[in-house]
Design a protein around this motif. Structure first.
Motif, short mmCIF file in Angstrom:
data_model
loop_
_atom_site.label_atom_id
_atom_site.label_comp_id
_atom_site.label_asym_id
_atom_site.label_seq_id
_atom_site.Cartn_x
_atom_site.Cartn_y
_atom_site.Cartn_z
N LEU A 18 140.10 37.28 43.05
CA LEU A 18 139.30 36.58 42.03
C LEU A 18 138.60 35.36 42.63
N LEU A 19 139.29 34.66 43.53
CA LEU A 19 138.66 33.51 44.19
C LEU A 19 137.53 33.97 45.11
N GLN A 20 137.69 35.10 45.75
CA GLN A 20 136.61 35.65 46.57
C GLN A 20 135.40 36.01 45.71
N LEU A 21 135.66 36.61 44.56
CA LEU A 21 134.56 36.96 43.66
C LEU A 21 133.88 35.70 43.12
N ALA A 22 134.68 34.70 42.78
CA ALA A 22 134.10 33.44 42.30
C ALA A 22 133.25 32.80 43.39
N GLY A 23 133.71 32.87 44.62
CA GLY A 23 132.91 32.34 45.73
C GLY A 23 131.61 33.10 45.89
N ALA A 24 131.66 34.41 45.76
CA ALA A 24 130.44 35.23 45.87
C ALA A 24 129.47 34.94 44.74
N VAL A 25 129.99 34.76 43.53
CA VAL A 25 129.12 34.42 42.40
C VAL A 25 128.44 33.08 42.66
N GLY A 26 129.20 32.12 43.14
CA GLY A 26 128.62 30.80 43.43
C GLY A 26 127.57 30.86 44.52
N VAL A 27 127.84 31.61 45.57
CA VAL A 27 126.88 31.70 46.68
C VAL A 27 125.62 32.44 46.23
N VAL A 28 125.77 33.50 45.48
CA VAL A 28 124.59 34.23 44.99
C VAL A 28 123.80 33.35 44.02
N ALA A 29 124.50 32.63 43.15
CA ALA A 29 123.83 31.75 42.17
C ALA A 29 123.03 30.66 42.87
N LEU A 30 123.54 30.14 43.97
CA LEU A 30 122.83 29.09 44.70
C LEU A 30 121.83 29.66 45.70
N GLY A 31 122.17 30.76 46.33
CA GLY A 31 121.35 31.31 47.40
C GLY A 31 120.13 32.07 46.94
N ALA A 32 120.22 32.76 45.82
CA ALA A 32 119.08 33.56 45.35
C ALA A 32 117.86 32.70 45.04
N PRO A 33 118.01 31.58 44.31
CA PRO A 33 116.82 30.74 44.08
C PRO A 33 116.29 30.10 45.37
N MET A 34 117.20 29.77 46.29
CA MET A 34 116.76 29.20 47.56
C MET A 34 115.95 30.22 48.36
N TYR A 35 116.39 31.47 48.33
CA TYR A 35 115.65 32.53 49.02
C TYR A 35 114.28 32.72 48.38
N GLU A 36 114.23 32.69 47.07
CA GLU A 36 112.95 32.84 46.37
C GLU A 36 111.99 31.70 46.71
N ARG A 37 112.50 30.47 46.76
CA ARG A 37 111.64 29.34 47.12
C ARG A 37 111.14 29.49 48.56
#
Length: 93
Positions: A64-83
């Motif tokens: 669950l902590l791994q999944l939470a980490g992945a959710v956080g990284v995707v939530a932060l990384g996807a907008p950064m990639y788009e920018r």
């Protein structure tokens, strides 16, 4: 063999994270895998920090902590990639 498992786990965690997050994340599959791997590493570090990295049986808290980490990284990384992708200079056709 451990790199293969890291890639498979990264893919699974990245895809689940993208499903959990609302909206559309316009990131390629390779970046989904990378974000999943990074989230897995963050989740493992958090599990080690609270002392639940290795338990008898299935390590549900660590997963669950791994999944939470992945959710956080995707939530932060996807907008950064788009920018980043939006600021690239495109050649005229």
């Amino acid at each position: 063999m451990s790199w293969l498992w890291a890639i498979v786990l990264g893919l699974i965690l990245g895809v689940i994270a993208r499903i959990i997050l609302p909206g559309r994340q316009a990131i390629p599959i390779w970046l989904t895998i990378v974000f999943g791997i990074i989230g897995s590493i963050i989740g493992n570090a958090a599990a080690s920090g609270i002392g639940v990295a290795d338990t008898k049986g299935v390590d549900w808290i660590r997963h669950l902590l791994q999944l939470a980490g992945a959710v956080g990284v995707v939530a932060l990384g996807a907008p950064m990639y788009e920018r980043f992708r939006g600021h690239r200079k495109r050649s005229p056709r």
